[in-house]
Scaffold this motif. Structure first.
Motif, mmCIF file in Angstrom:
data_model
loop_
_atom_site.group_PDB
_atom_site.id
_atom_site.type_symbol
_atom_site.label_atom_id
_atom_site.label_comp_id
_atom_site.label_asym_id
_atom_site.label_seq_id
_atom_site.Cartn_x
_atom_site.Cartn_y
_atom_site.Cartn_z
ATOM 1 N N VAL A 35 6.398 -66.037 -45.567
ATOM 2 C CA VAL A 35 7.420 -66.564 -46.478
ATOM 3 C C VAL A 35 7.009 -66.167 -47.894
ATOM 4 N N SER A 36 8.012 -66.106 -48.784
ATOM 5 C CA SER A 36 7.657 -65.735 -50.149
ATOM 6 C C SER A 36 7.358 -66.986 -50.973
ATOM 7 N N ALA A 37 6.396 -66.861 -51.874
ATOM 8 C CA ALA A 37 6.035 -67.899 -52.843
ATOM 9 C C ALA A 37 5.948 -69.314 -52.263
ATOM 10 N N PRO A 38 5.063 -69.507 -51.271
ATOM 11 C CA PRO A 38 4.922 -70.858 -50.718
ATOM 12 C C PRO A 38 4.311 -71.840 -51.729
ATOM 13 N N TYR A 39 4.674 -73.108 -51.613
ATOM 14 C CA TYR A 39 4.093 -74.131 -52.482
ATOM 15 C C TYR A 39 3.732 -75.368 -51.671
ATOM 16 N N LEU A 40 2.712 -76.065 -52.141
ATOM 17 C CA LEU A 40 2.247 -77.254 -51.426
ATOM 18 C C LEU A 40 3.156 -78.440 -51.737
ATOM 19 N N VAL A 41 3.724 -79.013 -50.703
ATOM 20 C CA VAL A 41 4.517 -80.234 -50.882
ATOM 21 C C VAL A 41 3.581 -81.436 -50.795
ATOM 22 N N ALA A 42 2.778 -81.480 -49.754
ATOM 23 C CA ALA A 42 1.808 -82.571 -49.608
ATOM 24 C C ALA A 42 0.793 -82.191 -48.541
ATOM 25 N N ALA A 43 -0.395 -82.777 -48.664
ATOM 26 C CA ALA A 43 -1.433 -82.572 -47.657
ATOM 27 C C ALA A 43 -2.157 -83.897 -47.462
ATOM 28 N N ALA A 65 -1.812 -69.959 -48.164
ATOM 29 C CA ALA A 65 -1.587 -68.716 -47.410
ATOM 30 C C ALA A 65 -1.725 -68.969 -45.907
ATOM 31 N N CYS A 66 -2.756 -69.723 -45.518
ATOM 32 C CA CYS A 66 -3.006 -69.943 -44.085
ATOM 33 C C CYS A 66 -1.945 -70.831 -43.454
ATOM 34 N N PHE A 67 -1.556 -71.912 -44.152
ATOM 35 C CA PHE A 67 -0.664 -72.883 -43.513
ATOM 36 C C PHE A 67 0.818 -72.656 -43.819
ATOM 37 N N SER A 68 1.097 -71.576 -44.533
ATOM 38 C CA SER A 68 2.484 -71.127 -44.606
ATOM 39 C C SER A 68 2.710 -70.054 -43.550
ATOM 40 N N GLY A 69 1.629 -69.569 -42.975
ATOM 41 C CA GLY A 69 1.718 -68.499 -41.987
ATOM 42 C C GLY A 69 1.556 -67.124 -42.606
ATOM 43 N N CYS A 160 -0.356 -80.899 -43.408
ATOM 44 C CA CYS A 160 0.324 -80.565 -44.660
ATOM 45 C C CYS A 160 1.756 -80.113 -44.412
ATOM 46 N N VAL A 161 2.509 -80.130 -45.500
ATOM 47 C CA VAL A 161 3.833 -79.500 -45.513
ATOM 48 C C VAL A 161 3.799 -78.467 -46.620
ATOM 49 N N ILE A 162 4.204 -77.260 -46.282
ATOM 50 C CA ILE A 162 4.266 -76.202 -47.280
ATOM 51 C C ILE A 162 5.699 -75.703 -47.363
ATOM 52 N N GLY A 163 6.245 -75.760 -48.564
ATOM 53 C CA GLY A 163 7.640 -75.387 -48.762
ATOM 54 C C GLY A 163 7.770 -73.942 -49.204
ATOM 55 N N SER A 164 8.999 -73.460 -49.086
ATOM 56 C CA SER A 164 9.290 -72.122 -49.591
ATOM 57 C C SER A 164 10.771 -72.109 -49.963
ATOM 58 N N GLU A 174 19.815 -74.785 -46.633
ATOM 59 C CA GLU A 174 18.719 -75.656 -47.080
ATOM 60 C C GLU A 174 17.460 -74.817 -47.204
ATOM 61 N N THR A 175 16.483 -75.311 -47.973
ATOM 62 C CA THR A 175 15.213 -74.591 -48.039
ATOM 63 C C THR A 175 14.359 -74.983 -46.835
ATOM 64 N N SER A 176 13.447 -74.101 -46.493
ATOM 65 C CA SER A 176 12.640 -74.319 -45.291
ATOM 66 C C SER A 176 11.211 -74.713 -45.658
ATOM 67 N N ALA A 177 10.476 -75.101 -44.651
ATOM 68 C CA ALA A 177 9.087 -75.516 -44.856
ATOM 69 C C ALA A 177 8.309 -75.287 -43.565
#
Ligand code: AMP
Ligand code: MG
Length: 494
Positions: A35-43, A65-69, A160-164, A174-177
């Motif tokens: 995914v492009s430009a992942p961001y941390l929502v919560a961990a 990088a690891c938990f966005s795939g 964690c949840v990682i958004g993109s 909708e945006t995915s995560a």
């Protein structure tokens, strides 16, 4: 003092994918779709600790990088597993991990925990799906996994949840995560049904041996280890159902492909916590028949165990042995439910009229549609003598006379066992939560997160990690739902 096992940084977390040791037709190796430009929502630092992962790692670019795939972890061999299942009581055939990837597992403190990405892209089992999960459902799964764990209910966990900003289409764009889930295994009842209904008995046996070896090693020595497996899963499932009922948790989609072979709460979708009590409440708005309503859950748990029994029957060998393992379900459920209810009412001894007393409280909850969580919480504050705390409970009921006469019987019962106010109240507060993941709380956090403000998700995580503590500063998070939220609907779309 130096700890024997200092927490590891992400690059030192050595993954081992045990499931990949099964023959290749049990799964397909799939790399996550970046995914492009992942961001941390919560961990969750608490979940990181179960993996012996250093909490400082949660804020690093490698973690994202690891938990966005986007990056494959050291030792990881990502795979999607095949399984089948009964959906809404009907045989659905092959399903499989349509949007989940098993990365591998970590062994720490004698426990092996597997790590799975959910929403990291398509797999051969995606069918009509896009392999993604929306931010909203990912936040709900993350928060509820951790809320349930803190309620001491067996569950998969969420790291964690990682958004993109990558868009996906449900009813609306909708945006995915990506949510990272942790569990001892992700094997489902439907994993066994898959081989049984395909008439692949060797594969069925291999899966059962795999599960016993890794998750039920104590059953190895049993004279019929497959019967012992069914027996143990039946017990855990019956107890899990009693635990769900005791906190008013409704899963919403108890299909056999969502039932964990380890007896965990698994695959959070349109779940809900009971608010205004109605035993017929359906939390999944697509479930029009109410197959998975609150009152049906215990029976459906049993139905699902029967489906598993059918699949395991060729390994167990005899119909009688299969039925014997299964037949314990109702009694185990009833015992666990009664134990939990006695705890919720603060009863330390057993009396023949206890079931009537418990039923009486449920009748009042039902006829008054009283808030489930607050009713038990406020009941915990009662003393043997009337105090102003009585009003906290009475405020939740319309039929005050009905409640008063029940309270009289309840106090007589407490007096009968010479109940100590302080001891009982402390005990009840430790089993009757103040804070649960009410739909409106999740909704507020989700709407902020959709605007890139993740503070509410993180705050909710903290509050729900201590559901039994007063946490006075967060009092309003225990409130009844506001009017706008009374009829929030949650669908299967995720
Ligand atoms: P569920 O009942 O939500 O656990 O999902 C049932 C099946 O549908 C499972 O095999 C899932 O992997 C699959 N599935 C659900 N949503 C998607 C999606 N967006 N993309 C691919 N597969 C999906
Ligand atoms: Mg599922």
């Amino acid at each position: 003092m130096i700890s024997a096992n200092p927490p590891l940084t992400l690059d030192k977390l050595n993954l081992e994918n045990r499931f990949a040791g099964l023959p290749p037709h049990f799964y397909t190796h799939v790399q996550a779709s970046p995914v492009s430009a992942p961001y941390l929502v919560a961990a969750s630092p608490a979940v990181a600790a179960t993996l012996n992962l250093d909490s400082a790692s949660l804020d690093t670019p490698e973690f994202l990088a690891c938990f966005s795939g986007n990056q494959t972890m050291h030792g990881s061999t990502p795979l999607a597993a095949v399984y089948s299942g009964h959906q809404f009581g009907v045989w659905a055939g092959q399903l499989g991990d349509g949007r989940a990837l098993l990365l591998g597992g970590v062994t720490h403190a004698g426990k092996h925990l597997e790590i799975q990405l959910k929403g990291a892209g398509m797999t051969p089992y995606s069918r009509m799906g896009d392999g993604r999960a929306v931010l909203r459902s990912s936040i709900r799964e993350f928060l509820c996994s951790e809320a349930m764990a803190s309620l001491n209910i067996p569950t998969s966990r969420a790291l964690c949840v990682i958004g993109s900003d990558q868009m996906v289409f449900r009813e609306i764009p909708e945006t995915s995560a990506v949510v990272t889930r942790i569990a001892p295994n992700f094997v489902r009842f439907g994993s066994f049904e898959h081989w049984y209904y395909n008439d692949r008995m060797d594969d069925l046996r291999q899966l059962a041996d795999y599960v016993i070896e890794h998750s039920y090693p104590e059953l190895q020595a049993h004279h019929n280890k497959y019967q012992a497996l069914l027996s143990e899963v039946t017990r855990r499932t019956a107890e899990l159902m009693a635990q769900w009922q005791s906190v008013g948790f409704m899963h919403g989609v108890m299909n056999t492909d969502n039932m964990s072979i380890s007896g965990l709460t698994l695959d959070y979708g349109p779940f809900g916590f009971m608010e205004a009590f109605d035993e017929k409440h359906i939390c999944n708005h697509t479930d029009q028949q109410g197959r998975y309503s609150y009152r049906m859950q215990p029976a459906i748990g049993n139905w699902n165990c029967q489906a598993l029994a059918q699949a395991l029957s060729p390994l167990i060998g005899s119909v009688d042995d299969t039925n014997a393992a299964l037949a314990q379900y109702p009694a185990i459920y009833r015992q666990k439910w009664t134990d939990l209810m006695r705890q919720k009412l603060g009863l330390h001894t057993e009396h023949e009229n206890d079931l009537d007393l418990i039923a009486g409280f449920f009748t009042l909850l039902q006829s008054n549609h009283a808030d489930f969580t607050l009713s038990f919480r406020n009941l915990s504050k009662l003393s043997l003598q009337k105090t102003t705390n009585d009003e906290l409970l009475r405020d939740l009921f319309i039929d005050r006379d009905g409640l008063d006469s029940w309270l009289q019987a309840y106090r007589e019962r407490l007096n009968f066992e010479q109940s100590d106010d302080h001891l009982r109240q402390t005990g009840m507060m430790a089993v009757n939560p103040k804070y649960v993941l009410r739909n409106y709380l999740a909704q507020v956090a989700i709407e902020k997160a959709q605007k890139k403000d993740f503070s509410e998700v993180r705050k909710l995580l903290q509050i729900l990690e201590k559901p039994f503590d007063e946490q006075d500063e967060y009092e309003q998070y225990a409130d009844l739902p506001p009017d706008w939220a009374r009829h929030l609907e949650v669908s299967c779309s995720s």
